[in-house]
Design a protein around this motif. Structure first.
Motif, PDB file in Angstrom:
ATOM      1  N   ASN A 156      -7.520  12.226   3.378  1.00 16.09           N
ATOM      2  CA  ASN A 156      -8.481  12.462   4.466  1.00 16.09           C
ATOM      3  C   ASN A 156      -8.844  11.164   5.185  1.00 16.09           C
ATOM      4  O   ASN A 156      -9.038  11.143   6.400  1.00 16.09           O
ATOM      5  CB  ASN A 156      -9.748  13.121   3.919  1.00 16.09           C
ATOM      6  CG  ASN A 156      -9.529  14.571   3.556  1.00 16.09           C
ATOM      7  OD1 ASN A 156      -8.575  15.201   4.018  1.00 16.09           O
ATOM      8  ND2 ASN A 156     -10.403  15.122   2.717  1.00 16.09           N
ATOM      9  N   ILE A 157      -8.920  10.076   4.411  1.00 13.57           N
ATOM     10  CA  ILE A 157      -9.257   8.783   5.021  1.00 13.57           C
ATOM     11  C   ILE A 157      -8.043   8.193   5.723  1.00 13.57           C
ATOM     12  O   ILE A 157      -8.144   7.676   6.841  1.00 13.57           O
ATOM     13  CB  ILE A 157      -9.790   7.810   3.952  1.00 13.57           C
ATOM     14  CG1 ILE A 157     -11.084   8.354   3.346  1.00 13.57           C
ATOM     15  CG2 ILE A 157     -10.039   6.419   4.558  1.00 13.57           C
ATOM     16  CD1 ILE A 157     -11.591   7.564   2.152  1.00 13.57           C
ATOM     17  N   LEU A 158      -6.869   8.286   5.084  1.00 21.51           N
ATOM     18  CA  LEU A 158      -5.668   7.710   5.690  1.00 21.51           C
ATOM     19  C   LEU A 158      -5.295   8.399   6.997  1.00 21.51           C
ATOM     20  O   LEU A 158      -4.693   7.788   7.878  1.00 21.51           O
ATOM     21  CB  LEU A 158      -4.499   7.793   4.707  1.00 21.51           C
ATOM     22  CG  LEU A 158      -4.566   6.896   3.463  1.00 21.51           C
ATOM     23  CD1 LEU A 158      -3.360   7.151   2.571  1.00 21.51           C
ATOM     24  CD2 LEU A 158      -4.634   5.417   3.850  1.00 21.51           C
ATOM     25  N   ALA A 187      -1.346   5.603  12.078  1.00 15.42           N
ATOM     26  CA  ALA A 187      -0.030   5.817  12.676  1.00 15.42           C
ATOM     27  C   ALA A 187       0.212   4.858  13.835  1.00 15.42           C
ATOM     28  O   ALA A 187       1.350   4.450  14.101  1.00 15.42           O
ATOM     29  CB  ALA A 187       0.095   7.262  13.148  1.00 15.42           C
ATOM     30  N   ASP A 188      -0.870   4.459  14.530  1.00  9.68           N
ATOM     31  CA  ASP A 188      -0.727   3.491  15.629  1.00  9.68           C
ATOM     32  C   ASP A 188      -0.229   2.151  15.109  1.00  9.68           C
ATOM     33  O   ASP A 188       0.388   1.378  15.847  1.00  9.68           O
ATOM     34  CB  ASP A 188      -2.069   3.307  16.347  1.00  9.68           C
ATOM     35  CG  ASP A 188      -2.515   4.559  17.063  1.00  9.68           C
ATOM     36  OD1 ASP A 188      -1.670   5.181  17.741  1.00  9.68           O
ATOM     37  OD2 ASP A 188      -3.702   4.934  16.937  1.00  9.68           O
ATOM     38  N   TYR A 189      -0.518   1.850  13.853  1.00 11.62           N
ATOM     39  CA  TYR A 189      -0.126   0.579  13.255  1.00 11.62           C
ATOM     40  C   TYR A 189       1.059   0.737  12.294  1.00 11.62           C
ATOM     41  O   TYR A 189       1.269  -0.092  11.413  1.00 11.62           O
ATOM     42  CB  TYR A 189      -1.317  -0.045  12.539  1.00 11.62           C
ATOM     43  CG  TYR A 189      -2.382  -0.515  13.495  1.00 11.62           C
ATOM     44  CD1 TYR A 189      -2.300  -1.756  14.119  1.00 11.62           C
ATOM     45  CD2 TYR A 189      -3.471   0.300  13.813  1.00 11.62           C
ATOM     46  CE1 TYR A 189      -3.271  -2.187  15.016  1.00 11.62           C
ATOM     47  CE2 TYR A 189      -4.446  -0.117  14.716  1.00 11.62           C
ATOM     48  CZ  TYR A 189      -4.333  -1.356  15.312  1.00 11.62           C
ATOM     49  OH  TYR A 189      -5.291  -1.774  16.212  1.00 11.62           O
ATOM     50  N   GLY A 190       1.842   1.818  12.491  1.00  6.47           N
ATOM     51  CA  GLY A 190       3.102   1.950  11.766  1.00  6.47           C
ATOM     52  C   GLY A 190       3.009   2.564  10.387  1.00  6.47           C
ATOM     53  O   GLY A 190       3.991   2.566   9.649  1.00  6.47           O
ATOM     54  N   LEU A 191       1.852   3.096  10.000  1.00  8.23           N
ATOM     55  CA  LEU A 191       1.692   3.698   8.677  1.00  8.23           C
ATOM     56  C   LEU A 191       1.597   5.211   8.859  1.00  8.23           C
ATOM     57  O   LEU A 191       0.594   5.725   9.354  1.00  8.23           O
ATOM     58  CB  LEU A 191       0.435   3.155   7.999  1.00  8.23           C
ATOM     59  CG  LEU A 191       0.383   3.162   6.475  1.00  8.23           C
ATOM     60  CD1 LEU A 191       1.472   2.273   5.898  1.00  8.23           C
ATOM     61  CD2 LEU A 191      -0.972   2.691   5.983  1.00  8.23           C
ATOM     62  N   LEU A 199       0.833  -1.203   0.000  1.00  7.65           N
ATOM     63  CA  LEU A 199       0.000   0.000   0.000  1.00  7.65           C
ATOM     64  C   LEU A 199       0.869   1.255   0.000  1.00  7.65           C
ATOM     65  O   LEU A 199       0.620   2.191  -0.770  1.00  7.65           O
ATOM     66  CB  LEU A 199      -0.910  -0.001   1.227  1.00  7.65           C
ATOM     67  CG  LEU A 199      -1.786   1.250   1.361  1.00  7.65           C
ATOM     68  CD1 LEU A 199      -3.055   1.082   0.547  1.00  7.65           C
ATOM     69  CD2 LEU A 199      -2.143   1.532   2.819  1.00  7.65           C
ATOM     70  N   ALA A 200       1.891   1.276   0.870  1.00  8.40           N
ATOM     71  CA  ALA A 200       2.768   2.439   0.935  1.00  8.40           C
ATOM     72  C   ALA A 200       3.468   2.671  -0.398  1.00  8.40           C
ATOM     73  O   ALA A 200       3.551   3.814  -0.885  1.00  8.40           O
ATOM     74  CB  ALA A 200       3.792   2.260   2.058  1.00  8.40           C
ATOM     75  N   THR A 201       3.965   1.616  -1.008  1.00  8.04           N
ATOM     76  CA  THR A 201       4.638   1.730  -2.302  1.00  8.04           C
ATOM     77  C   THR A 201       3.685   2.243  -3.378  1.00  8.04           C
ATOM     78  O   THR A 201       4.014   3.148  -4.155  1.00  8.04           O
ATOM     79  CB  THR A 201       5.222   0.368  -2.726  1.00  8.04           C
ATOM     80  OG1 THR A 201       6.151  -0.077  -1.733  1.00  8.04           O
ATOM     81  CG2 THR A 201       5.911   0.456  -4.069  1.00  8.04           C
ATOM     82  N   ALA A 202       2.481   1.648  -3.426  1.00  4.48           N
ATOM     83  CA  ALA A 202       1.489   2.045  -4.426  1.00  4.48           C
ATOM     84  C   ALA A 202       1.037   3.484  -4.210  1.00  4.48           C
ATOM     85  O   ALA A 202       0.829   4.238  -5.178  1.00  4.48           O
ATOM     86  CB  ALA A 202       0.291   1.099  -4.385  1.00  4.48           C
ATOM     87  N   TYR A 203       0.892   3.890  -2.953  1.00  3.28           N
ATOM     88  CA  TYR A 203       0.482   5.261  -2.640  1.00  3.28           C
ATOM     89  C   TYR A 203       1.537   6.252  -3.128  1.00  3.28           C
ATOM     90  O   TYR A 203       1.210   7.257  -3.791  1.00  3.28           O
ATOM     91  CB  TYR A 203       0.279   5.418  -1.139  1.00  3.28           C
ATOM     92  CG  TYR A 203       0.029   6.842  -0.698  1.00  3.28           C
ATOM     93  CD1 TYR A 203      -1.252   7.370  -0.680  1.00  3.28           C
ATOM     94  CD2 TYR A 203       1.080   7.666  -0.320  1.00  3.28           C
ATOM     95  CE1 TYR A 203      -1.488   8.684  -0.293  1.00  3.28           C
ATOM     96  CE2 TYR A 203       0.864   8.987   0.065  1.00  3.28           C
ATOM     97  CZ  TYR A 203      -0.419   9.495   0.079  1.00  3.28           C
ATOM     98  OH  TYR A 203      -0.642  10.797   0.456  1.00  3.28           O
ATOM     99  N   GLY A 230       4.253  14.159   2.373  1.00  2.16           N
ATOM    100  CA  GLY A 230       3.657  13.536   1.207  1.00  2.16           C
ATOM    101  C   GLY A 230       4.126  12.129   0.915  1.00  2.16           C
ATOM    102  O   GLY A 230       3.718  11.529  -0.083  1.00  2.16           O
ATOM    103  N   VAL A 231       5.001  11.586   1.790  1.00  5.90           N
ATOM    104  CA  VAL A 231       5.517  10.227   1.582  1.00  5.90           C
ATOM    105  C   VAL A 231       4.951   9.307   2.665  1.00  5.90           C
ATOM    106  O   VAL A 231       5.043   9.608   3.858  1.00  5.90           O
ATOM    107  CB  VAL A 231       7.057  10.204   1.618  1.00  5.90           C
ATOM    108  CG1 VAL A 231       7.571   8.774   1.462  1.00  5.90           C
ATOM    109  CG2 VAL A 231       7.624  11.093   0.525  1.00  5.90           C
ATOM    110  N   LEU A 232       4.381   8.190   2.240  1.00 10.00           N
ATOM    111  CA  LEU A 232       3.800   7.219   3.165  1.00 10.00           C
ATOM    112  C   LEU A 232       4.839   6.143   3.475  1.00 10.00           C
ATOM    113  O   LEU A 232       5.405   5.528   2.575  1.00 10.00           O
ATOM    114  CB  LEU A 232       2.562   6.573   2.538  1.00 10.00           C
ATOM    115  CG  LEU A 232       1.654   5.752   3.466  1.00 10.00           C
ATOM    116  CD1 LEU A 232       1.031   6.641   4.542  1.00 10.00           C
ATOM    117  CD2 LEU A 232       0.540   5.070   2.654  1.00 10.00           C
TER     118      LEU A 232
END
Length: 764
Positions: A480-482, A514-518, A438-442, A523-525
């Motif tokens: 907004n969702i993330l 953020a609690d789960y490390g994301l 997900l982070a890579t795709a984002y 602008g970088v996830l």
């Protein structure tokens, strides 16, 4: 007519030429089509960039969908203490299981029951002739018994060994497998192997029938040893037509003991036949057994299915459910170590004598049973056995090595004798990989989006989608969702979370990605797997609610009132006094699952409570489980509290006699299951992405609009071309006509000029 098709245009005039007309048309084409072509070039460029953006969005959507799918969070990881060929068992745990660990000790594997015959010289030879059996009128037969079913095998002088195998397979319908094997023996190489298709003692094979034939086959019978599945019992001689009863007379009193001092213990086994079902009950008789205590033991151990009554010197054994009642003069067999073997029964001369002396009963033993072969018969090459194993110290037996009924969504496969432990955890590896994807795709998506919507006034450059709100707003919709925080049902640790002093309690918990490390910075996830694993393992169920959400009916938990004591003695359940309806199925606790009358027994409240719970659960209503709690156990204030839990979303209805239900702390009532719907972070993002990419969504709608715009522009360009071409075709025709007129006029003028010149020449 295409412009320029007549190259002679202009010959007459020297002015209205093809070149002039083509230049005029080209100028008009450019004037009219320039705007459309510019718009089409922009559209084509945008569609190309949109295709690249769509690929990025689809990659991001794929990662989102996996994280918004509950199946991702239901995967279990099983870690065995022993792996490979030396493992005693393997374990598969599905999403519905709450199992966290299991210790398994395998004492014995389930196996098939296998017999071989004596050898035959030729597989096409006659069985009877090869064995020297004459039979009756040239025919003979024997019966194979398995699990209460008899399969009669008939042969004659023409039946070959190969055909005998076919007859057994056909008669048993695949329950028993017969095959010929070539042992390689020089004289009699062919043997018939007969084996149960499935493992377990209930599938054991036994025989009856023509004993000469069975002896010659190598399957000589031991008529004192009967397989459990072949025990039908005997009726007394001259028993009469009332098959549910065995009656007679006795001398003495109900309080008299059945055995004389010094006599060894023995057993009676009572057999009840209802249709094709056989129930067997073995009652042990020892030095303390009286007629009266035998009646009490019968009622208790058969749960009221068999009763013994006295009237004067007359007695009657009776099957209370109307089934056919038979007796067997003996009980369970014992193995070489003295352990009870419930797969077999043994006749006992002491039981035969006791029936005769104390009850005046002589059994008619002509009724065929499923007899075993002699214990030392080498042709019984493998005895059918149940698997014997323990799970977390609880001893268990099953007819198969594949165990699927020790817990929901659990499959235990026994492989060999030994011990093994399993640790079961939530499989977070796939979730972590999805978050990394997900982070890579984002990040790939945002690079593309930023470039496509960026305007640089200094450089004078801009992306193809500057000013296109449908594309520009994608970034804010996703972010907004993330970045949102949502509240879910979970647990928090009260006290010291780093020591055993901390206690987990249920609570509403606010969580973010953020609690789960994301985390999203500049602008970088980025994804921190260590932080994710630590937080996820605190409460996997809470994590699932945060990521995916929770939809469905809430569990029903019925808790009865606390009760101090049941009625003294037995509690008879009458039909209609206690019913439970769940999943549109109603059970009446006045009957057992087999349809027999139910009486609640037990030496104390705890045993009675356990028996009632077992009775309710024996009906196997899906999603319904009864249990009880002991409060103040062992004290004078000890109480019992019954609980009924429903987990399949059905309403729960308890009905019956109000006073009777009150004995168990219950009352007539209906509890309705409540549907609850909560959507987690990726559940919301999954829906948002789905809507965005649909034809009615912002991205999908814009994509469709570009396609329509391209189509309209191409049609407009084509129509404009056709219109100009048509007008210039018409103009060509007119110019050609004008050119012809001018040519004629020029010819006429030339003639006149020539005439004038000729006249002038004559005059001079």
């Amino acid at each position: 007519m295409a412009v320029g098709s007549l190259g002679s245009l202009g010959i007459g005039s020297g002015v209205l030429t093809s070149d002039t007309l083509n230049k005029l048309k080209e100028a008009e084409m450019n004037a009219h089509l320039k705007l459309y072509n510019t718009q089409l070039e922009t559209n084509t460029s945008r569609q190309k960039d949109l295709a690249e953006l769509e690929a990025k969005l689809l990659a991001f959507q794929t990662a989102v969908n996996s994280l918004g799918d509950t199946s991702q969070f239901n995967k279990k990881k099983v870690s065995p203490s022993v792996s490979g060929d030396s493992a005693a068992a393997s374990l598969v745990v599905g999403s519905l299981s709450n199992l966290s660990n299991m210790k398994v000790i395998v004492d014995q594997l389930a196996q098939k029951d296998v017999y071989q015959s004596n050898g035959f010289q030729d597989k096409t030879a006659s069985v009877m002739k090869s064995l020297g059996i004459e039979g009756t009128d040239g025919k003979a037969s024997f019966t194979i018994t398995q699990d209460g079913k008899d399969y009669k095998i008939e042969i004659d002088q023409s039946t070959t060994v190969a055909q005998l195998a076919e007859k057994i397979n056909s008669a048993t319908g695949g329950k028993i497998e017969a095959k010929l094997v070539n042992t390689g023996d020089r004289d009699n190489p062919y043997r018939l192997v007969v084996q149960s298709t499935e493992t377990g003692t209930k599938n054991n094979i036994s025989f009856s029938g023509d004993e000469d034939l069975l002896n010659a086959m190598g399957w000589g019978l031991d008529k004192n040893s009967i397989s459990a599945g072949g025990l039908y019992g005997f009726r007394p001689q001259n028993a009469g037509n009332e098959k549910d009863k065995i009656s007679g007379t006795f001398s003495g009193k109900p309080e008299d003991k059945l055995l004389s001092p010094g006599e060894e213990s023995t057993s009676f086994t009572f057999v009840i036949k209802n249709g094709e079902r056989y129930d067997r009950f073995t009652i042990d008789i020892d030095e303390n057994t009286t007629y009266k205590s035998l009646a009490e033991d019968l009622k208790k151990q058969t749960n009221g299915k068999v009763e013994l009554s006295f009237e004067g010197e007359a007695f009657t054994f009776r099957a209370t459910n109307g089934g056919e009642l038979s007796l067997f003069d003996g009980g369970y067999a014992t193995d070489a170590d003295g352990n009870i073997d419930q797969a077999n029964y043994t006749r006992d001369e002491k039981a035969t004598k006791l029936l005769s002396s104390k009850f005046g009963i002589t059994l008619d033993t002509s009724t065929p049973q499923g007899y075993n072969v002699a214990s030392n018969n080498e042709n019984h090459i493998q005895k059918g056995m149940d698997a014997i194993f323990s799970v977390d110290g609880v001893k268990m037996t099953r007819p198969t090595n594949t165990i699927t009924d020790i817990g929901p969504d659990i499959t235990l496969e026994l492989k060999q004798k030994g011990e093994i432990s399993f640790n079961v955890t939530q499989d977070t590896e796939a979730i972590a990989q999805s978050l990394e994807s997900l982070a890579t795709a984002y990040n790939d998506l945002m690079i593309n989006l930023n470039a496509a919507t960026k305007y640089d006034p200094d450089a004078g450059t801009k992306g193809n989608f500057v000013g296109v709100s449908s594309i520009y707003n994608i970034k804010s919709q996703i972010n907004n969702i993330l970045l949102q925080t949502i509240t879910v049902d979970g647990t928090i640790t009260v006290g010291d979370s780093d020591t055993s002093d901390g206690v987990k309690v249920s609570s509403k918990v606010s969580l973010s990605l953020a609690d789960y490390g994301l985390t999203l910075n500049d602008g970088v996830l980025t994804f921190d797997s260590g932080k994710f694993n630590a937080k996820f393992n605190e409460d996997p169920e809470m994590a699932e609610k945060f990521f995916v959400g929770h939809n469905g009916f809430e569990d029903i938990d019925l808790v009865g009132d606390k009760i101090s004591k049941f009625d003294e003695g037995e509690i008879k359940f009458e039909q209609g006094k206690f019913t439970i309806t769940y999943n549109d199925e109603t059970i009446d606790l006045g009957k057992t699952a087999n349809g027999d009358p139910f009486t609640l027994t037990g030496k104390d409240d705890v045993e009675k409570a356990q028996n009632l719970v077992d009775h309710i659960n024996s009906f196997g209503l899906e999603g319904l489980e009864a249990s009880f709690q002991i409060i103040n156990q062992g004290s004078n204030d000890q109480q019992i509290q019954f609980k009924i839990k429903g987990t399949s979303g059905s309403n729960l209805e308890i009905q019956g006699d109000k006073d009777f239900l009150k004995k168990f702390g219950l009352s007539p009532k209906t509890i309705y299951s409540v549907y609850k719907e909560e959507t987690g972070t990726f559940g919301v993002l999954k829906n948002t992405m789905g809507e965005m990419m649909s034809s009615d969504g912002s991205f999908g709608g814009y994509k469709d609009s570009l396609t329509k715009e391209s189509k309209n522009l191409n049609e407009t360009i084509e129509n404009t071309k056709k219109s100009i071409e048509s007008r210039y075709d018409t103009m060509w025709s007119r110019w050609a006509a004008y050119d012809g007129i001018i040519a004629k006029l020029n010819n006429q003028a030339s003639v006149i000029t020539n005439m004038i010149n000729a006249a002038n020449n004559q005059n001079s």
